[in-house]
Design an enzyme around this catalytic site. Structure first.
Site, PDB file in Angstrom:
ATOM      1  N   CYS A  73      -2.950   0.524  -9.916  1.00  0.00           N
ATOM      2  CA  CYS A  73      -1.487   0.612  -9.774  1.00  0.00           C
ATOM      3  C   CYS A  73      -0.868   1.119 -11.061  1.00  0.00           C
ATOM      4  O   CYS A  73       0.272   1.554 -11.071  1.00  0.00           O
ATOM      5  CB  CYS A  73      -0.905  -0.738  -9.406  1.00  0.00           C
ATOM      6  N   LYS A 116      -5.858 -15.392   0.258  1.00  0.00           N
ATOM      7  CA  LYS A 116      -6.383 -14.412   1.232  1.00  0.00           C
ATOM      8  C   LYS A 116      -6.733 -13.149   0.453  1.00  0.00           C
ATOM      9  O   LYS A 116      -5.861 -12.364   0.105  1.00  0.00           O
ATOM     10  CB  LYS A 116      -5.365 -14.067   2.322  1.00  0.00           C
ATOM     11  N   SER A 156       0.460  -2.624  -1.228  1.00  0.00           N
ATOM     12  CA  SER A 156       1.292  -1.459  -0.908  1.00  0.00           C
ATOM     13  C   SER A 156       2.735  -1.871  -0.574  1.00  0.00           C
ATOM     14  O   SER A 156       3.002  -3.028  -0.243  1.00  0.00           O
ATOM     15  CB  SER A 156       0.699  -0.747   0.304  1.00  0.00           C
ATOM     16  N   GLU A 192      -9.509  -7.896   2.715  1.00  0.00           N
ATOM     17  CA  GLU A 192     -10.633  -7.941   3.659  1.00  0.00           C
ATOM     18  C   GLU A 192     -11.673  -6.877   3.312  1.00  0.00           C
ATOM     19  O   GLU A 192     -12.779  -6.888   3.836  1.00  0.00           O
ATOM     20  CB  GLU A 192     -10.126  -7.755   5.100  1.00  0.00           C
ATOM     21  N   ARG A 193     -11.312  -5.953   2.415  1.00  0.00           N
ATOM     22  CA  ARG A 193     -12.277  -4.900   2.075  1.00  0.00           C
ATOM     23  C   ARG A 193     -13.199  -5.319   0.928  1.00  0.00           C
ATOM     24  O   ARG A 193     -14.253  -4.735   0.733  1.00  0.00           O
ATOM     25  CB  ARG A 193     -11.523  -3.620   1.720  1.00  0.00           C
ATOM     26  N   ALA A 226      -4.003 -10.502  -1.685  1.00  0.00           N
ATOM     27  CA  ALA A 226      -4.438  -9.583  -2.747  1.00  0.00           C
ATOM     28  C   ALA A 226      -4.847  -8.214  -2.186  1.00  0.00           C
ATOM     29  O   ALA A 226      -5.235  -8.102  -1.023  1.00  0.00           O
ATOM     30  CB  ALA A 226      -5.612 -10.209  -3.492  1.00  0.00           C
ATOM     31  N   GLU A 235       2.612   8.072  -3.167  1.00  0.00           N
ATOM     32  CA  GLU A 235       1.575   7.531  -4.050  1.00  0.00           C
ATOM     33  C   GLU A 235       0.228   8.064  -3.553  1.00  0.00           C
ATOM     34  O   GLU A 235      -0.144   7.819  -2.405  1.00  0.00           O
ATOM     35  CB  GLU A 235       1.594   5.994  -3.984  1.00  0.00           C
ATOM     36  N   PHE A 270      -7.163  -4.392  -2.574  1.00  0.00           N
ATOM     37  CA  PHE A 270      -8.590  -4.101  -2.749  1.00  0.00           C
ATOM     38  C   PHE A 270      -8.930  -3.612  -4.159  1.00  0.00           C
ATOM     39  O   PHE A 270     -10.090  -3.609  -4.543  1.00  0.00           O
ATOM     40  CB  PHE A 270      -9.039  -3.029  -1.732  1.00  0.00           C
TER      41      PHE A 270
HETATM   42  P1  NAD Z   1      -2.465  -3.086   1.144  1.00  0.00           P
HETATM   43  O1  NAD Z   1      -1.001  -3.350   1.162  1.00  0.00           O
HETATM   44  O2  NAD Z   1      -3.043  -2.220   2.194  1.00  0.00           O
HETATM   45  O3  NAD Z   1      -3.244  -4.493   1.244  1.00  0.00           O
HETATM   46  C1  NAD Z   1      -2.882  -5.592   0.418  1.00  0.00           C
HETATM   47  C2  NAD Z   1      -3.012  -6.867   1.224  1.00  0.00           C
HETATM   48  O4  NAD Z   1      -2.044  -6.883   2.265  1.00  0.00           O
HETATM   49  C3  NAD Z   1      -4.364  -7.040   1.869  1.00  0.00           C
HETATM   50  O5  NAD Z   1      -4.772  -8.376   1.685  1.00  0.00           O
HETATM   51  C4  NAD Z   1      -4.131  -6.692   3.332  1.00  0.00           C
HETATM   52  O6  NAD Z   1      -4.922  -7.459   4.192  1.00  0.00           O
HETATM   53  C5  NAD Z   1      -2.656  -7.017   3.535  1.00  0.00           C
HETATM   54  N1  NAD Z   1      -1.989  -6.041   4.429  1.00  0.00           N
HETATM   55  C6  NAD Z   1      -2.189  -4.707   4.501  1.00  0.00           C
HETATM   56  N2  NAD Z   1      -1.331  -4.135   5.358  1.00  0.00           N
HETATM   57  C7  NAD Z   1      -0.564  -5.107   5.841  1.00  0.00           C
HETATM   58  C8  NAD Z   1       0.519  -5.148   6.765  1.00  0.00           C
HETATM   59  N3  NAD Z   1       0.975  -4.051   7.345  1.00  0.00           N
HETATM   60  N4  NAD Z   1       1.089  -6.341   7.017  1.00  0.00           N
HETATM   61  C9  NAD Z   1       0.654  -7.459   6.416  1.00  0.00           C
HETATM   62  N5  NAD Z   1      -0.372  -7.474   5.527  1.00  0.00           N
HETATM   63  C10 NAD Z   1      -0.979  -6.332   5.242  1.00  0.00           C
HETATM   64  O7  NAD Z   1      -2.814  -2.553  -0.317  1.00  0.00           O
HETATM   65  P2  NAD Z   1      -4.213  -2.023  -0.834  1.00  0.00           P
HETATM   66  O8  NAD Z   1      -4.499  -0.703  -0.210  1.00  0.00           O
HETATM   67  O9  NAD Z   1      -5.237  -3.089  -0.729  1.00  0.00           O
HETATM   68  O10 NAD Z   1      -3.887  -1.806  -2.399  1.00  0.00           O
HETATM   69  C11 NAD Z   1      -3.380  -0.614  -2.931  1.00  0.00           C
HETATM   70  C12 NAD Z   1      -1.902  -0.732  -3.187  1.00  0.00           C
HETATM   71  O11 NAD Z   1      -1.634  -1.839  -4.032  1.00  0.00           O
HETATM   72  C13 NAD Z   1      -1.328   0.484  -3.911  1.00  0.00           C
HETATM   73  O12 NAD Z   1      -0.089   0.799  -3.345  1.00  0.00           O
HETATM   74  C14 NAD Z   1      -1.146  -0.020  -5.343  1.00  0.00           C
HETATM   75  O13 NAD Z   1      -0.158   0.660  -6.087  1.00  0.00           O
HETATM   76  C15 NAD Z   1      -0.770  -1.436  -5.099  1.00  0.00           C
HETATM   77  N6  NAD Z   1      -1.014  -2.269  -6.263  1.00  0.00           N
HETATM   78  C16 NAD Z   1       0.062  -2.698  -6.965  1.00  0.00           C
HETATM   79  C17 NAD Z   1      -0.128  -3.472  -8.093  1.00  0.00           C
HETATM   80  C18 NAD Z   1       1.043  -3.953  -8.898  1.00  0.00           C
HETATM   81  O14 NAD Z   1       0.873  -4.886  -9.668  1.00  0.00           O
HETATM   82  N7  NAD Z   1       2.224  -3.369  -8.746  1.00  0.00           N
HETATM   83  C19 NAD Z   1      -1.423  -3.812  -8.497  1.00  0.00           C
HETATM   84  C20 NAD Z   1      -2.497  -3.354  -7.733  1.00  0.00           C
HETATM   85  C21 NAD Z   1      -2.286  -2.587  -6.612  1.00  0.00           C
END
Ligand code: NAD
Length: 519
Positions: A304, A196, A249, A199-200, A170, A404, A172
């Site tokens: 999002c 999972k 992301s 972590e934030r 998930a 974004e 943050f």
């Molecule tokens: P993020 O991708 O940084 O983190 C999401 C999850 O992935 C976290 O649990 C993190 O620990 C893990 N993660 C992060 N980087 C990783 C990597 N390189 N390899 C493997 N795992 C990794 O996203 P975020 O900053 O927590 O959330 C914001 C993003 O989520 C924005 O881009 C937003 O548009 C998107 N979002 C999309 C939706 C949707 O339904 N389309 C909904 C909410 C948020």
């Protein structure tokens, strides 16, 4: 060996942030029905985004702990998948009530770790709660199909069966809603679940797990691990995990989709967005301006489905001064302060990125109509605040359009016609959400049919579908075949078994072997 400890402060007194700041409580793992302290030597700090004080710590779970969590899911699957559907329904009926009873506690945890305003945090919980309520309809949702008499004495029917252990990763920005898109639907179908959280913002998921246990979910049906890349790789690779739900992301989502799929798992991956709102000159001006302001700056733009880009068609561009004034009137403050409209960004890095993209727009020729950088929030000088910001004259080749931003920044483009606006949106790599503001039905119909975006609103700025529908996404915003919740969610978490049976009357014996395909 996993050490069992008393429940974390998250459950006993999750709200007193001064206590958090001084004692930095640890976030537990949830393994086999117990909240356990990690043996990890690697820990991450959790910050209150309004102050940047450390409010807790979260472990990067060790390999042994992650294995223990999946093994627990695998063991629990044997009995959970055989539990009657009515028993599973009863647990989720109790769960939805417990979430309602604890909505304020959940919201306070969200505001503490994520920063959004308390009212918005309650909305976060509420939208997840609706998915849990929907999960309670599992007795209808999981029905298979039957077709009697496909030939003489022969009937065919299908079962929807759970897959096994499923996992969720998930982001943050919705600490309650997005985990609740995942494990309740997976579990009510008879799967066990490894979660999972981000972590934030892990605190809210921990309280959600405690409430699910209180609702009667057996030990091992939900396990929670914490961490970053290693935990994600573990989930992508472990052979017992059959399906992965990811929201976050593009960088992480594309990676998880590819690695998980290569390992033969189902993966649904909801990713980034650049949501456009199209403002037609015939729109109701007052409603449109208010809706744009709310959808661009609510949750500090960290949704999002935030409407981060507006396209003003024709003379609707004359409304810009009023849009700016309305945006300026929003109050930027810590999320737990009365009257706050716009809270902080999640981290100093997020703030720096947003400020960088604002400046890049200015440098590339956009007009800064409202500048939220250097906003001063009394008493919260160390917080990650950016106030509502509006850039006009933005062109599609500018960085602030292509990336974004994920902050309280509304960028404005102009178009001479609806066709031009649709073409622009369909050329953008993302296809998460969009909205059109108009009073003309034919315009709205044309838009909804021609725009290639998953969620479309007509005079609805943030059209997040209710759980009887599915949250979709198109092009760069989604990877996978079946979406989150709704009918598609049930499909994602189940596989079909088709039974063809023949019961002949005793006197209708098969008299010779059939060696050809029946015709
Ligand atoms: P993020 O991708 O940084 O983190 C999401 C999850 O992935 C976290 O649990 C993190 O620990 C893990 N993660 C992060 N980087 C990783 C990597 N390189 N390899 C493997 N795992 C990794 O996203 P975020 O900053 O927590 O959330 C914001 C993003 O989520 C924005 O881009 C937003 O548009 C998107 N979002 C999309 C939706 C949707 O339904 N389309 C909904 C909410 C948020």
């Amino acid at each position: 060996v996993l050490a069992t400890v008393s429940p974390t402060l998250y459950f006993e007194n999750p709200i007193d942030s001064t206590q958090f700041a001084t004692s930095s409580p640890t976030t537990k793992l949830f393994i086999d029905g117990k909240f356990v302290e990690s043996n990890s030597s690697e820990w991450l700090d959790i910050h209150n985004p309004a102050t940047n004080e450390v409010v807790g710590r979260v472990p990067k779970a060790t390999q042994a702990e992650m294995v223990a969590a999946v093994d627990s899911c695998s063991r629990a699957f044997r009995s959970w998948s055989e539990t009657s559907v009515l028993s599973r329904q009863q647990i989720f009926l109790r769960y939805q009530q417990l979430i309602k009873d604890n909505i304020k506690e959940l919201a306070k945890l969200i505001t503490l770790e994520q920063g959004k305003t308390l009212a918005d945090a309650e909305g976060d919980v509420f939208r997840g709660l609706q998915v849990v309520e929907h999960a309670c309809s599992i007795t209808s949702l999981m029905l298979g199909e039957t077709l009697p008499s496909i030939t003489k004495d022969m009937d065919t029917y299908t079962y929807r069966l759970p897959l096994g252990v499923c996992a969720g990763v998930a982001p943050f920005n919705f600490p309650a809603m997005i985990p609740l898109w995942m494990f309740p639907i997976g579990m009510v179908c008879g799967n066990t679940y490894l979660m999972k959280p981000s972590e934030r913002v892990p605190g809210c998921t921990m309280l959600l797990a405690k409430l699910l246990q209180d609702a009667g979910a057996p030990d091992g049906t939900l396990n929670i691990i914490h961490g970053q890349h290693a935990a994600v790789n573990f989930i992508c690779d472990h052979p017992a995990i059959k399906a992965i739900s990811f929201v976050g992301s593009n960088q992480a989502g594309e990676y998880i989709y590819e690695r998980g799929s290569k390992n033969g798992k189902r993966v649904q991956s909801n990713m980034g967005a650049k949501n456009h709102g199209v403002v037609m000159p015939d729109a109701n001006k007052e409603n449109t301006i208010n809706q744009l302001v709310g959808a661009a700056f609510g949750a500090a733009g960290q949704r999002c489905m935030a409407l981060s880009t507006a396209i003003f068609v024709g003379e609707s561009r004359d409304w810009l001064p009023e849009l700016v004034e309305r945006s300026r009137s929003l109050r930027v403050n810590a999320g737990d302060q009365p009257g706050a409209d716009v809270g902080p960004l999640i981290s100093p890095e997020a703030r720096a990125k947003v400020e960088y993209l604002i400046q890049s727009g200015v440098d590339e020729g956009a007009k800064l109509l409202l500048d939220g950088r250097n906003v001063h929030v009394k008493g919260y000088e160390n917080g990650n605040f950016v106030g509502p910001t509006i850039l006009s004259n933005v062109k599609p080749d500018m960085k602030c359009y292509k990336e974004e931003i994920f902050g309280p920044v509304l960028i404005i483009l102009e178009a001479d016609s609806l066709d031009e606006a649709i073409s622009l949106i369909n050329r953008n790599p993302y296809g998460n959400g969009t909205a059109i503001f108009t009073t003309n039905g034919a315009t709205a119909r044309k838009y909804t049919h021609e725009v290639d975006v998953g969620q479309v609103g007509v005079n609805v700025p943030i059209p997040v579908p209710l759980p009887m529908f599915s949250f979709t996404g198109s092009r760069g915003s989604f990877r996978g075949d079946t979406n989150f919740y709704g009918k598609q969610g049930i499909q994602f978490f189940t596989q079909i078994k088709t039974v063809t049976s023949q019961w002949k009357a005793e006197d209708a014996t098969v008299t010779s072997p059939a060696v050809t395909m029946p015709t």
